[in-house]
Design a protein around this motif. Structure first.
Motif, mmCIF file in Angstrom:
data_model
loop_
_atom_site.group_PDB
_atom_site.id
_atom_site.type_symbol
_atom_site.label_atom_id
_atom_site.label_comp_id
_atom_site.label_asym_id
_atom_site.label_seq_id
_atom_site.Cartn_x
_atom_site.Cartn_y
_atom_site.Cartn_z
ATOM 1 N N ALA A 108 0.835 -1.209 0.000
ATOM 2 C CA ALA A 108 0.000 0.000 0.000
ATOM 3 C C ALA A 108 0.865 1.253 0.000
ATOM 4 C CB ALA A 108 -0.941 -0.008 1.205
ATOM 5 N N ALA A 109 1.932 1.251 0.787
ATOM 6 C CA ALA A 109 2.822 2.424 0.843
ATOM 7 C C ALA A 109 3.551 2.619 -0.485
ATOM 8 C CB ALA A 109 3.820 2.261 1.989
ATOM 9 N N VAL A 110 4.032 1.533 -1.067
ATOM 10 C CA VAL A 110 4.723 1.626 -2.361
ATOM 11 C C VAL A 110 3.753 2.105 -3.442
ATOM 12 C CG1 VAL A 110 5.757 0.222 -4.194
ATOM 13 C CG2 VAL A 110 6.559 -0.014 -1.847
ATOM 14 N N THR A 111 2.534 1.611 -3.421
ATOM 15 C CA THR A 111 1.540 2.039 -4.404
ATOM 16 C C THR A 111 1.236 3.526 -4.247
ATOM 17 O OG1 THR A 111 0.583 -0.172 -4.485
ATOM 18 C CG2 THR A 111 -0.801 1.623 -5.271
ATOM 19 N N ALA A 112 1.091 3.993 -3.019
ATOM 20 C CA ALA A 112 0.837 5.420 -2.783
ATOM 21 C C ALA A 112 2.008 6.271 -3.276
ATOM 22 C CB ALA A 112 0.581 5.675 -1.303
ATOM 23 N N LEU A 113 3.232 5.824 -3.003
ATOM 24 C CA LEU A 113 4.411 6.568 -3.469
ATOM 25 C C LEU A 113 4.488 6.591 -4.992
ATOM 26 C CD1 LEU A 113 7.143 5.482 -0.925
ATOM 27 C CD2 LEU A 113 6.400 7.821 -1.376
ATOM 28 N N ARG A 114 4.213 5.459 -5.611
ATOM 29 C CA ARG A 114 4.271 5.407 -7.081
ATOM 30 C C ARG A 114 3.181 6.266 -7.709
ATOM 31 N NH1 ARG A 114 6.872 -0.081 -9.180
ATOM 32 N NH2 ARG A 114 7.249 1.292 -10.908
ATOM 33 N N ALA A 115 1.989 6.244 -7.129
ATOM 34 C CA ALA A 115 0.906 7.087 -7.647
ATOM 35 C C ALA A 115 1.257 8.558 -7.491
ATOM 36 C CB ALA A 115 -0.402 6.776 -6.927
ATOM 37 N N ALA A 116 1.830 8.925 -6.354
ATOM 38 C CA ALA A 116 2.213 10.319 -6.125
ATOM 39 C C ALA A 116 3.315 10.753 -7.079
ATOM 40 C CB ALA A 116 2.661 10.508 -4.674
ATOM 41 N N ALA A 123 -4.490 14.873 -13.457
ATOM 42 C CA ALA A 123 -4.606 13.411 -13.358
ATOM 43 C C ALA A 123 -5.686 13.041 -12.351
ATOM 44 C CB ALA A 123 -3.264 12.809 -12.946
ATOM 45 N N ARG A 124 -6.299 11.886 -12.565
ATOM 46 C CA ARG A 124 -7.332 11.385 -11.659
ATOM 47 C C ARG A 124 -6.703 10.393 -10.697
ATOM 48 N NH1 ARG A 124 -12.807 11.941 -13.963
ATOM 49 N NH2 ARG A 124 -12.548 13.125 -15.889
ATOM 50 N N TRP A 125 -6.974 10.569 -9.409
ATOM 51 C CA TRP A 125 -6.305 9.783 -8.384
ATOM 52 C C TRP A 125 -6.593 8.291 -8.472
ATOM 53 C CZ3 TRP A 125 -2.124 10.682 -5.965
ATOM 54 C CH2 TRP A 125 -1.728 11.988 -5.732
ATOM 55 N N TRP A 126 -7.853 7.906 -8.705
ATOM 56 C CA TRP A 126 -8.157 6.470 -8.772
ATOM 57 C C TRP A 126 -7.396 5.813 -9.907
ATOM 58 C CZ3 TRP A 126 -9.678 4.119 -4.749
ATOM 59 C CH2 TRP A 126 -10.561 4.698 -3.848
ATOM 60 N N GLU A 127 -7.297 6.504 -11.049
ATOM 61 C CA GLU A 127 -6.541 5.953 -12.175
ATOM 62 C C GLU A 127 -5.058 5.850 -11.846
ATOM 63 O OE1 GLU A 127 -7.477 8.480 -15.470
ATOM 64 O OE2 GLU A 127 -9.598 7.945 -15.424
ATOM 65 N N LEU A 128 -4.522 6.860 -11.153
ATOM 66 C CA LEU A 128 -3.107 6.826 -10.764
ATOM 67 C C LEU A 128 -2.824 5.658 -9.828
ATOM 68 C CD1 LEU A 128 -2.391 10.605 -10.096
ATOM 69 C CD2 LEU A 128 -1.425 9.211 -11.923
ATOM 70 N N VAL A 129 -3.705 5.455 -8.859
ATOM 71 C CA VAL A 129 -3.502 4.366 -7.889
ATOM 72 C C VAL A 129 -3.632 3.016 -8.578
ATOM 73 C CG1 VAL A 129 -4.467 3.273 -5.829
ATOM 74 C CG2 VAL A 129 -4.151 5.749 -5.891
ATOM 75 N N ARG A 130 -4.617 2.883 -9.448
ATOM 76 C CA ARG A 130 -4.803 1.619 -10.175
ATOM 77 C C ARG A 130 -3.571 1.311 -11.031
ATOM 78 N NH1 ARG A 130 -9.175 2.901 -12.822
ATOM 79 N NH2 ARG A 130 -10.436 2.645 -10.969
#
Length: 186
Positions: A108-116, A123-130
């Motif tokens: 979860a932390a790595v995904t949040a960092l990569r999305a950020a 950009a849309r946040w849900w798309e970035l996280v996905r």
């Protein structure tokens, strides 16, 4: 060249301070990380705009749409903390639950960092996280392992000396930007 590297290090530390301040209310963590990554990226790419005013402008640009994603992250954190409380209370098979919780928290932390790090204005946040989760789990596993190692190093340094949390935040921003640049090039 040496001066440029020192300037980057200084900007990472400065961005870490700004991110920690901006993320004090937990629901602002994602826009704070996005603004911090954009701040570090601007320094790396020598774009300019690395001052405090530029950071807060990026933070305001990253805010729209981040609240539902941040709330989902808070729910995930609450579930993991409840699981850890159950382990501390003597849950049978607690070691396995602890291992699964640690892996889930790291992902979860790595995904949040990569999305950020992938965030750009509009950009849309849900798309970035996905997209970050797909990159993290399938298409760029080495990058995920690099970010997980950076998180572990930051966690160990912060555990040993808690005031290092602020500079470690800046180092994590740089690591996230570097992993995303590496994935874009490779």
């Amino acid at each position: 060249m040496r001066g440029r590297g020192f300037a980057l290090f200084g900007e990472c530390l400065f961005a870490g301070v700004l991110v920690v301040l901006a993320a004090l209310p937990a629901v602002t963590l994602l826009p704070a990380l996005a603004a911090g990554c954009a701040h570090v990226r601007a320094q790396v790419e020598q774009e300019g705009g690395t001052g405090t005013r530029a950071f807060w402008g990026r933070f305001r640009a990253a805010w729209p749409g981040s609240l539902p994603v941040s709330a989902a992250g808070a729910v995930i954190a609450a579930v993991l903390l409840a699981d850890l409380a159950a382990v501390r209370a003597g849950l049978p098979g607690g070691r396995y639950v602890l291992a699964v919780c640690a892996a889930a928290a790291a992902f979860a932390a790595v995904t949040a960092l990569r999305a950020a790090a992938a965030w750009r204005p509009g950009a849309r946040w849900w798309e970035l996280v996905r997209a970050a989760a797909v990159r993290g789990a399938r298409t760029d596993l080495p990058g995920t392992l690099l970010l997980a190692a950076a998180l572990a190093a930051a966690g160990a340094a912060t555990w040993a000396l808690w005031p290092l949390a602020v500079p470690m935040a800046g180092c994590l921003l740089l690591a996230a930007v570097a992993v995303e640049r590496r994935a874009a090039v490779g």
